[in-house]
Design a protein around this motif. Structure first.
Motif, PDB file in Angstrom:
ATOM      1  N   SER A  32       0.861  -1.297   0.239  1.00  0.00           N
ATOM      2  CA  SER A  32       0.037  -0.019  -0.079  1.00  0.00           C
ATOM      3  C   SER A  32       0.957   1.230   0.180  1.00  0.00           C
ATOM      4  O   SER A  32       0.225   2.294  -0.393  1.00  0.00           O
ATOM      5  N   ALA A  33       2.048   1.106   0.449  1.00  0.00           N
ATOM      6  CA  ALA A  33       3.223   2.237   0.491  1.00  0.00           C
ATOM      7  C   ALA A  33       4.450   1.772   0.507  1.00  0.00           C
ATOM      8  O   ALA A  33       4.769   0.629   0.341  1.00  0.00           O
ATOM      9  N   ALA A  34       5.424   2.519   0.441  1.00  0.00           N
ATOM     10  CA  ALA A  34       6.739   2.330   0.206  1.00  0.00           C
ATOM     11  C   ALA A  34       7.335   3.231   1.539  1.00  0.00           C
ATOM     12  O   ALA A  34       7.097   4.331   1.686  1.00  0.00           O
ATOM     13  N   LEU A  51       5.663   6.636   1.736  1.00  0.00           N
ATOM     14  CA  LEU A  51       4.946   7.473   0.615  1.00  0.00           C
ATOM     15  C   LEU A  51       3.798   6.321   0.145  1.00  0.00           C
ATOM     16  O   LEU A  51       4.355   5.016  -0.410  1.00  0.00           O
ATOM     17  N   PRO A  52       2.497   6.685   0.051  1.00  0.00           N
ATOM     18  CA  PRO A  52       1.428   5.736  -0.543  1.00  0.00           C
ATOM     19  C   PRO A  52       1.857   5.711  -2.039  1.00  0.00           C
ATOM     20  O   PRO A  52       2.171   6.762  -2.601  1.00  0.00           O
ATOM     21  N   GLY A  54       0.986   6.022  -5.737  1.00  0.00           N
ATOM     22  CA  GLY A  54       0.577   7.163  -6.520  1.00  0.00           C
ATOM     23  C   GLY A  54       0.592   8.516  -5.861  1.00  0.00           C
ATOM     24  O   GLY A  54       0.354   9.486  -6.455  1.00  0.00           O
ATOM     25  N   ALA A  55       1.521   8.802  -4.805  1.00  0.00           N
ATOM     26  CA  ALA A  55       1.541   9.900  -4.228  1.00  0.00           C
ATOM     27  C   ALA A  55       3.035  10.554  -4.297  1.00  0.00           C
ATOM     28  O   ALA A  55       3.754   9.846  -4.815  1.00  0.00           O
ATOM     29  N   SER A  56       3.151  11.620  -4.184  1.00  0.00           N
ATOM     30  CA  SER A  56       4.337  12.417  -4.357  1.00  0.00           C
ATOM     31  C   SER A  56       4.642  13.491  -3.200  1.00  0.00           C
ATOM     32  O   SER A  56       3.871  13.688  -2.434  1.00  0.00           O
ATOM     33  N   ALA A  57       5.861  13.368  -2.736  1.00  0.00           N
ATOM     34  CA  ALA A  57       6.294  14.152  -1.604  1.00  0.00           C
ATOM     35  C   ALA A  57       7.556  14.775  -1.734  1.00  0.00           C
ATOM     36  O   ALA A  57       8.546  14.511  -2.509  1.00  0.00           O
ATOM     37  N   LEU A  66       5.967   7.849  -5.894  1.00  0.00           N
ATOM     38  CA  LEU A  66       5.915   6.402  -5.836  1.00  0.00           C
ATOM     39  C   LEU A  66       4.723   5.759  -6.751  1.00  0.00           C
ATOM     40  O   LEU A  66       3.740   5.863  -6.768  1.00  0.00           O
ATOM     41  N   GLY A  67       5.076   5.006  -7.909  1.00  0.00           N
ATOM     42  CA  GLY A  67       4.311   4.297  -8.761  1.00  0.00           C
ATOM     43  C   GLY A  67       3.740   3.089  -8.291  1.00  0.00           C
ATOM     44  O   GLY A  67       2.471   2.768  -8.418  1.00  0.00           O
TER      45      GLY A  67
END
Length: 125
Positions: A32-34, A51-52, A54-57, A66-67
């Protein structure tokens, strides 16, 4: 003769690596996240973040997206690999795009003179 042997050895190694990666893809579960770790090589500052997908930070001086994050289905604590896109947030220059492997970060690493980012693991829930 030596060239033929070397060509055969290279083909055999490539085939084995491709087969191992394809098998890993088939037996992988999606997280679900990295969990990532970033290092500022100048100041020595280390930052961990989750980082979930599809999210960016913003991380240090970079924008990380993160794809995907995958891990062995039969071993959730095993070797994770994540698809990352790492850019400069100011001008959009891409420094990295591709799969990064937790146990072998140097195999496909971010090439940046100041920052280093690598995958630690996937979150399974």
């Amino acid at each position: 003769m030596k060239r033929k042997v070397l060509s055969f050895a290279a083909a055999l190694i490539s085939s084995t690596v491709f087969t191992s990666f394809a098998t890993a893809q088939e037996n992988a579960a999606q997280g679900s996240a990295a969990v990532l770790r970033a290092l500022d090589k100048v100041s020595g500052r280390v930052t961990d973040l989750e980082l979930p997908i599809g999210a960016s930070a913003p991380v240090l001086g970079l924008l990380v997206t993160l794809g995907d994050c995958r891990y062995p289905a039969d071993n959730p604590t095993g070797n994770a690999y994540a698809y990352l896109d790492i850019r400069d947030p100011q001008d959009g220059i891409r420094y990295f795009e591709g799969w990064m492997i937790a146990t072998s970060p140097a195999l496909n690493a971010l090439d940046h003179n100041r920052y280093d980012i690598w995958v630690l693991r996937c979150r399974t829930s």
